[in-house]
Scaffold this active site. Sequence first.
Site, PDB file in Angstrom:
ATOM      1  CD  GLU A 164     -14.088  37.453  18.462  1.00 15.68           C
ATOM      2  OE1 GLU A 164     -13.067  38.109  18.743  1.00 15.68           O
ATOM      3  OE2 GLU A 164     -15.242  37.931  18.509  1.00 15.68           O
ATOM      4  CD  GLU A 270     -21.039  37.704  20.082  1.00 15.24           C
ATOM      5  OE1 GLU A 270     -20.693  38.846  19.705  1.00 15.24           O
ATOM      6  OE2 GLU A 270     -20.259  36.881  20.587  1.00 15.24           O
TER       7      GLU A 270
END
Length: 645
Positions: A164, A270
């Site tokens: 991220e 995910e």
Amino acid sequence: MNFKSNWFFAAVVLISFWVGGWGVADDSPRQQLPLKKVAAGMFDIGVGLGARAMESPDAKQLLQAEFNFVTPENCLKPAAVQNSEGQFEFGESDRFMEAAAVNGQRVVGHCLVWAKDDRTPEWFLSDGDQAVSKEVLLKRMKNHIDKVVGRYGDQVDQWDVVNEALESGDSMWRESGWRTACGPEFIVKAFEYAHAADPTALLVYNDYRCELPEKRENLFGLIKYLKAQKAPIHAIGLQGHYELDAVPFEDLDFTLTEIKKLGLKVVISEVDIDVVKRGKWWADGNRHREELKTFDPYKDGCSVEVLKRQAQQYGKLFRIYAKHADNIERVTFWNLHDGDSWLNHFPWTRANHPLLFDRQLTRKPAFYSVQKVLCERREKQGLIPIEEFPLWKKGAPGFEERKNEPEQAQDWWVKNIHNPTLTPLLPDSKKSTGEAIIIVPGGGHRLLVFNAEGIEAAQYLRDQGITCFVLKHRLAREKDSPYSIEKHALEDGQRAVRYVRANAENWGIDADKIGMLGFSAGGEVVSMVAYADPAGDPEAKDSIDRASAKINFQLLVYPGPLGIPPAIPADAPPAFLLVANDDGASRVVVSLLDKFRHAKVPVELHLYRKGGHGFNMGNRSKRKSIQDWPARMADWLQDNRTDQK
């Protein structure tokens, strides 16, 4: 660079009942196929979870059955491992790795660097009262990566190296202490350090919402930047935290296509589909948060309609994944079941239902929808149809407690078999001869050459119209094996014949046309079955045990000597024998020929000049005669049909 597992299970065909486009379970054995085998040969199936969930007795069987990759949800993140400088805490991550090893699962390391200040320990980004310098931060990062990857490099196949670091819109890079100190160079260095610590691991950049246009171009820019810097990055991790009725299917499809063009693999890292949609939490200047804190619409369970929509959308999502399977390494669900999901607590507490398994660990309609899509993709691609039927539902007699121990396998062998199975390959019903052949691969009773002497043989015979079953039996000569050839291999072989005969009508098989094909040590199992007492037990509670284990014909390819009686009985099944003259097994076969002739039992021998031992179905040999030997078997089977009329 190919990081895909060489797992030999290439495909699964599932026969199911479907209502309105979403999956509904029935009671057929095919419905019990685990997801990792449905997806085998396309991509690996993983799950993210914590060490406590890994160790849960209730979850262990589900984990072993459905997933071949596991990702530690939190215990390998920097704050968990090194919250204070130099003080590494590996207790929970060690437990996770130990549980993964016991379950026979591969591991994704998540994550080495999380490029958000509130997810990075404070000491990383400061130096006394000052902001940390580039040199100090990179040194700290390298030390962290060296320690973590160095500890777990032998157990971890893939690493989420940086997590991220991107922003949406015009500002490409997320504002953070990492960027302030180093600019984007910290990302390059993280990949360099990780690759140096483990040159064999697949290295991933992981982020969320990167399929959306406002962030996608920044992702592409990152890829181009890292490639220009020659960073050793191998894959992009697309997180896939979606909301019901808001899955960006077209954007995802486009993004997957473009990542491949840029030369990187993809992991779906995910996945979940939130049914209590969270987007409103951040809408309109956060003014809805107080009302949402008490919003819990599915605390007593989801409606059929919601589950149906979720199933349809999971199916559509996996249709895209299947389309891009040649470039997707892994699809990982984020948490094991609905009750375990992080979305029960983020961004507010409510009962959520985002996964394929409910709180009772039961498969939901979404599971069957995913299963159906992957099976359809296999059929379209013409992949090998594979499924497994355990010979005993509760495990082999006397060894029931070992039923769920994971097998060990590579691309050509399988071993550590404690739950014997049959793998059927069914012919086109219009071509079916009504015959069945149970195939027993060789391997010296130490392993099974499951692909070359099992699946490939079954493919060939299936194309001749024969219903085939590949037997996985217990191995007596494997290290520390509790089994014996004469008892347990024979027991598995006879049970296989009884299983097929008891279910003959379901498979369109003539119960009087069941034969066995054995290679090498597998030929010894066939011989033992051929001459053992075949009678079933008429008083047995299990209908399979009441069936006869008699075989109607046998095919022995370079067989070993075990199981052959001093004299062949007159009622022995007719035999096809094949061996090369330069193979020690030729002495066994020539001796066997004389015994058949003396007993006046129909027999045919093919003795080749050369070929050695273990030429399988001949397609790896340079000798024309060996390459063509399966045709001689097909000829014999045709003649045997004629002779039996």
